[in-house]
Design an enzyme around this catalytic site. Structure first.
Site, PDB file in Angstrom:
ATOM      1  N   TYR A 176      21.421  26.077  12.393  1.00 11.78           N
ATOM      2  CA  TYR A 176      21.032  25.530  11.095  1.00 11.78           C
ATOM      3  C   TYR A 176      20.113  24.345  11.313  1.00 11.78           C
ATOM      4  O   TYR A 176      20.547  23.268  11.678  1.00 11.78           O
ATOM      5  CB  TYR A 176      22.304  25.129  10.360  1.00 11.78           C
ATOM      6  CG  TYR A 176      22.143  24.318   9.099  1.00 11.78           C
ATOM      7  CD1 TYR A 176      21.853  24.930   7.887  1.00 11.78           C
ATOM      8  CD2 TYR A 176      22.339  22.945   9.119  1.00 11.78           C
ATOM      9  CE1 TYR A 176      21.746  24.183   6.728  1.00 11.78           C
ATOM     10  CE2 TYR A 176      22.236  22.200   7.948  1.00 11.78           C
ATOM     11  CZ  TYR A 176      21.943  22.822   6.769  1.00 11.78           C
ATOM     12  OH  TYR A 176      21.846  22.089   5.625  1.00 11.78           O
ATOM     13  N   TYR A 186      16.676  31.808   3.180  1.00 12.33           N
ATOM     14  CA  TYR A 186      17.582  30.681   3.396  1.00 12.33           C
ATOM     15  C   TYR A 186      19.041  31.127   3.264  1.00 12.33           C
ATOM     16  O   TYR A 186      19.473  31.595   2.209  1.00 12.33           O
ATOM     17  CB  TYR A 186      17.289  29.594   2.365  1.00 12.33           C
ATOM     18  CG  TYR A 186      17.840  28.240   2.725  1.00 12.33           C
ATOM     19  CD1 TYR A 186      17.054  27.308   3.384  1.00 12.33           C
ATOM     20  CD2 TYR A 186      19.142  27.887   2.397  1.00 12.33           C
ATOM     21  CE1 TYR A 186      17.555  26.050   3.704  1.00 12.33           C
ATOM     22  CE2 TYR A 186      19.641  26.639   2.722  1.00 12.33           C
ATOM     23  CZ  TYR A 186      18.843  25.724   3.374  1.00 12.33           C
ATOM     24  OH  TYR A 186      19.339  24.490   3.695  1.00 12.33           O
TER      25      TYR A 186
END
Lengths: 387, 144
Positions: free
Chosen positions: A337, A287
């Site tokens: 994203y 992440y």
């Protein structure tokens, strides 16, 4: 360890992945994005909408829940669904819980999705948006301290002060991931950058520059979770869910060391479930809301000693030809994203051997992770394996 | 300074009222004596509810800081410095505030809180080097 009531490891699989294009303005609703990604993932798996008996997502008041997407796609009788509150920290818990529901027999085919207009409608960066719903924000908002870029910059500097992590280390990560994105047709940002480009990019919240920050993106992504047995009979090579773990940490208003994340406590449970260790991981999709979150996870998932994440990246270890290729799609920093699920989808592509120019040769085991537990004290992660 | 105002909840309202009187307090558990921040009904150490306010000196050490240069908050366009401070009274307790000195902080530097009168209704706690005498209380932040 708790008593095991059902076999989980490798009993479920990801059978399909689907995307919408990643853009700065989708021009459509999150419901439309979700439907498109769900149908694309089913098409990839060779399944029909009527095969679906479960839907799962997460959101922070910014997207279409399963109770909207189900009826919109004519899915009249879902036997299981999940509408998880939360941001990136729960992104992998959604797929983990779907796999658990499938393993337990509550559903057979669950589509997990995340759909956001994170650029054109709901900017996580906070620009033009009200305060997030959080008990703790009251102790920060009066100081103009509200945006994730500010919060992660604060933790990044704590790491720099404690371990000597430098701007050049963060920059090396941004440069490496952009090089990967250059080989990814889906990526929003594909023009290679240099360390000088990184250092010259404007300040956002010192010590973060623009190129430390992910791309706020409009888009959706979905993955199909079903039994390993069923996945073997479908169109695509199945990717097994070897481990799924989630866990909590401590509040960012009360912790002994802000440079250690919830991932440090989760990692041993995750690896034990899969019967593997960090040395077995061929590719890691970590992440990357900001450069620093990757640095700290490389440490907390055991790929390098605590404090050495920066030099590890600068050594080239995380490049496509390095010891541990990381964020092979370019990550949030360069691909786009979608809040975590595009990391899972990229891991699937790598394990199927379908990642094209950015394929890691012979990749068999992938780690994919959620936001490691800052801001909201929770995280989640998956270990996926080629069948 | 702020574009945003604090929104107290039922656990924190009394704490903010004390701040408004230029008092810095943390909670002390009746059962085990553990000091805690932020305000919560339960002691996380012994899981009991009884507690009292304990006024403490607003002192701590610099854990980290940022210089915010993006207009994240409506109305705040100039750069400003936010510091993360580890409370002396509550070892696990981290608090935030604007930095009220002409020079940047240093790692581990000892700091003390200073109450800033933002407007007629709002007072917040900011931070400055321990070596400085808190004579600047009442001014707006250095960035203004």
């Amino acid at each position: 360890m708790p008593k095991r009531l059902l076999e989980f490891s490798d009993h479920t699989a990801i059978a399909g992945v689907g995307y919408t294009p990643f853009t700065k303005d989708s021009g459509v609703s999150t419901l439309t994005l979700a439907c498109r990604a769900v149908l694309a993932a089913l098409e990839d798996a060779g399944l029909a909408p009527d095969d679906v008996d479960g839907l799962a997502t997460h959101r922070v008041g910014d997207s279409a829940p399963p109770t909207l997407v189900g009826p919109a796609l004519g899915l009249a009788d879902l036997s299981w669904h999940l509408d998880q509150f939360g941001g990136g920290s729960v992104s992998h818990a959604v797929v983990g819980q779907a796999a658990l529901a499938v393993a337990a027999g509550l559903a057979e085919t669950v589509v997990c999705y995340r759909a956001i207009n994170a650029r054109s409608e709901f900017r996580m960066g906070g620009t033009g948006r009200g305060l997030p719903a959080s008990f703790e924000v009251q102790y920060q908002a009066p100081y103009g301290y509200v945006a994730p870029a500010q919060q992660f910059a604060m933790y990044a500097r704590a790491h720099m002060l404690r371990y000597g992590t430098r701007a050049e280390h963060l920059g090396a990560l941004a440069v490496t991931q952009r090089a990967n994105a250059a080989k990814n047709p889906r990526a929003l940002m594909r023009t290679p950058i240099t360390l000088d480009d990184y250092l010259a990019s404007r300040w956002i919240a010192e010590p973060f520059r623009l190129l430390d920050c992910c791309l706020e993106t409009d888009g959706a992504c979905a993955v199909v979770v079903t039994t390993a047995e069923r996945a073997r009979s479908l169109r695509r090579p199945p990717v097994l869910v070897s481990a799924a773990a989630w866990g909590g940490g401590t509040s960012h208003l009360s912790c002994d060391d802000p440079t250690v994340t919830a991932a440090a406590a989760l990692a041993p449970r995750l690896y034990a479930q899969a019967g593997l260790g960090p040395g077995d991981v061929d590719v890691a999709e970590l992440y990357d809301c900001f450069t620093y979150s990757v640095i700290v996870q490389l440490e907390d998932y055991g790929f390098c000693p605590k404090g050495e994440g920066g030099p590890y990246v600068a050594s080239g270890a995380t490049a496509l030809d390095g010891a541990l290729p990381v964020n092979t799609h370019g990550g949030f920093l360069s691909e786009g994203y979608v809040h975590g699920i595009n990391h899972i989808a990229e891991a699937v592509s790598q394990l199927r051997g379908e990642a094209g120019d950015r394929q890691v040769p012979g990749a068999e085991v992938a780690l994919s992770t959620a936001q490691p537990g800052y801001v909201l004290p929770a995280t989640s992660a998956l270990i996926l394996r080629r069948a | 300074m702020p574009g945003y105002r604090p929104e107290p909840d039922r656990d924190s309202r009394a704490w903010w009222e004390r701040v408004a009187r230029r008092e810095f307090a943390v909670q002390e558990c009746d059962a085990c004596g553990t000091l805690r921040f932020p305000p919560r009904a339960f002691c996380a150490a012994c899981r009991t509810e009884g507690w009292r306010w304990r006024e403490v000196a607003p002192e701590g050490e610099v854990e980290s800081w940022i210089v915010s240069r993006q207009p994240f908050v409506p109305g705040l366009r100039d750069p400003y410095l936010v510091v993360m401070v580890r409370l002396k009274a509550v070892p696990g307790g981290l608090v935030y505030g604007n930095w009220r000195a002409e020079r940047p902080p240093e790692a581990g530097e000892r700091v003390r809180g200073v109450f800033t009168q933002v407007d007629e209704e709002l007072i917040v706690l900011d931070w400055m080097p321990e070596s400085c005498i808190a004579i600047r209380s009442g001014e707006n932040s250095p960035a203004d």
